[in-house]
Design an enzyme around this catalytic site. Structure first.
Site, PDB file in Angstrom:
ATOM      1  N   HIS A  94       1.403   7.292   7.505  1.00 40.60           N
ATOM      2  CA  HIS A  94       0.976   6.518   6.316  1.00 40.60           C
ATOM      3  C   HIS A  94       1.901   5.144   6.075  1.00 40.60           C
ATOM      4  O   HIS A  94       0.843   3.987   5.558  1.00 40.60           O
ATOM      5  CB  HIS A  94       0.876   6.852   4.895  1.00 40.60           C
ATOM      6  CG  HIS A  94      -0.065   7.866   5.254  1.00 40.60           C
ATOM      7  ND1 HIS A  94      -1.252   8.083   5.278  1.00 40.60           N
ATOM      8  CD2 HIS A  94       0.127   9.286   4.659  1.00 40.60           C
ATOM      9  CE1 HIS A  94      -1.972   8.956   4.708  1.00 40.60           C
ATOM     10  NE2 HIS A  94      -1.009  10.191   4.241  1.00 40.60           N
ATOM     11  N   HIS A 120       9.372   1.361   0.556  1.00 41.27           N
ATOM     12  CA  HIS A 120       8.278   1.250   1.761  1.00 41.27           C
ATOM     13  C   HIS A 120       7.318   0.147   1.439  1.00 41.27           C
ATOM     14  O   HIS A 120       7.440  -0.517   0.758  1.00 41.27           O
ATOM     15  CB  HIS A 120       7.324   2.393   1.107  1.00 41.27           C
ATOM     16  CG  HIS A 120       6.803   2.679   0.169  1.00 41.27           C
ATOM     17  ND1 HIS A 120       6.963   3.388  -1.289  1.00 41.27           N
ATOM     18  CD2 HIS A 120       5.485   2.121   0.136  1.00 41.27           C
ATOM     19  CE1 HIS A 120       6.229   2.795  -1.842  1.00 41.27           C
ATOM     20  NE2 HIS A 120       5.268   2.517  -1.514  1.00 41.27           N
ATOM     21  N   HIS A 139       7.759  -1.763  -2.001  1.00 44.36           N
ATOM     22  CA  HIS A 139       7.484  -1.440  -3.414  1.00 44.36           C
ATOM     23  C   HIS A 139       8.885  -0.488  -3.796  1.00 44.36           C
ATOM     24  O   HIS A 139       9.276   0.588  -2.711  1.00 44.36           O
ATOM     25  CB  HIS A 139       6.246  -0.371  -3.268  1.00 44.36           C
ATOM     26  CG  HIS A 139       5.158  -0.307  -3.509  1.00 44.36           C
ATOM     27  ND1 HIS A 139       3.734   0.491  -3.563  1.00 44.36           N
ATOM     28  CD2 HIS A 139       4.551  -1.783  -4.419  1.00 44.36           C
ATOM     29  CE1 HIS A 139       3.445  -0.578  -3.372  1.00 44.36           C
ATOM     30  NE2 HIS A 139       3.202  -2.191  -4.338  1.00 44.36           N
TER      31      HIS A 139
END
Length: 257
Positions: A94, A120, A139
């Site tokens: 992701h 990430h 983040h």
């Protein structure tokens, strides 16, 4: 809510890849953000929650004066104390996640300690200003040390400009395939932040399923720069992994230093 389960998922697999033992989710198509709440009962907050993230930060400028203040402890008492440690970079399917190989330090928010667990990236940025995203957003994810299951996430906008030299060891180690991992060497995460700690703070959620509303968000006012080539390297892997902005629903958004 099952805080223990959600926290374990968030920290073991990172925020953008948690709950994979539940329904598959994605950023597009039938498993995309508009459908997250119906994919699995565990994801109900994605559709029903009233404190969802991200938000458009331009809303801050439109709030009444009594809702925008620098005196609230949550916004005012922010102290970041991170450590230089070795890092591993993981492609989790992701996003790209940087995981510390040791104690990476903590932040103090409103008198509570939160340990840095990973950082990430999203493209484009998840938080926006007047509807305009930055090319990317980082983040920095922290877990409360009191065992409550609460999280604190520092959001850093990444705009196009000069090369981000301090971040290059992470970008250079990005695995191209999901499930891949590589060592990035020793890095001080504090070197990735702007000099100013000016920010907005608000109560929100994970920006991926299960969208748990257990997150204290701190979004820095100032961005760091990435070169066009650095942005292109990330977006070659993940060109669109950002959740759309969510309604504020009357939440307080606070300014801090």
């Amino acid at each position: 809510m099952r805080f223990g389960l959600f926290l374990a998922l968030a920290l073991a697999a990172s925020l953008p890849a948690q709950a994979e033992e539940n329904a598959h989710w994605s950023y597009e198509g039938e498993a995309g953000p508009a459908q997250w709440g119906s994919l699995d009962p565990a994801y109900a907050a994605c559709a029903e929650g009233r404190k969802q993230s991200p938000i458009d930060l331009a809303l801050v400028d439109q709030l009444p004066a009594d809702l925008l203040t620098g005196t609230d402890d949550q916004a005012k008492a922010l102290v970041i104390a991170w450590n230089k440690v070795d890092w591993q970079v993981v492609n989790n399917g992701h996003t790209i996640v940087a995981q510390p190989q040791g104690e990476a330090g903590h932040l103090t928010l409103g008198g509570r300690l939160f340990a840095l667990k990973q950082f990430h990236f999203h493209s484009q940025s998840e938080h926006t200003r007047s509807g305009e995203p930055a090319p990317m957003e980082a983040h920095f994810v922290h877990a409360a040390e009191d065992g409550s299951g609460d999280l604190a996430v520092v959001g850093l906008m990444l705009k196009e400009g000069e090369a981000f030299t301090e971040l290059e060891p992470i970008l250079a180690a990005m695995p191209e395939t999901a499930g891949g991992a590589a060592k990035a060497g020793r890095l001080d995460p504090a070197a990735l932040l702007p000099e100013s700690r000016a920010h907005v703070a608000y109560k929100g959620s994970l920006t991926t399923p299960p969208c748990s509303e257990t997150v204290s968000w701190i979004v820095l006012d100032n961005a760091r720069m990435l070169s066009a080539e650095q942005i292109a390297r990330f977006t070659a892997l993940y060109p669109a992994n950002a959740r759309p902005v969510q309604p504020l629903n009357g939440r307080r958004v606070l300014a801090g230093e």
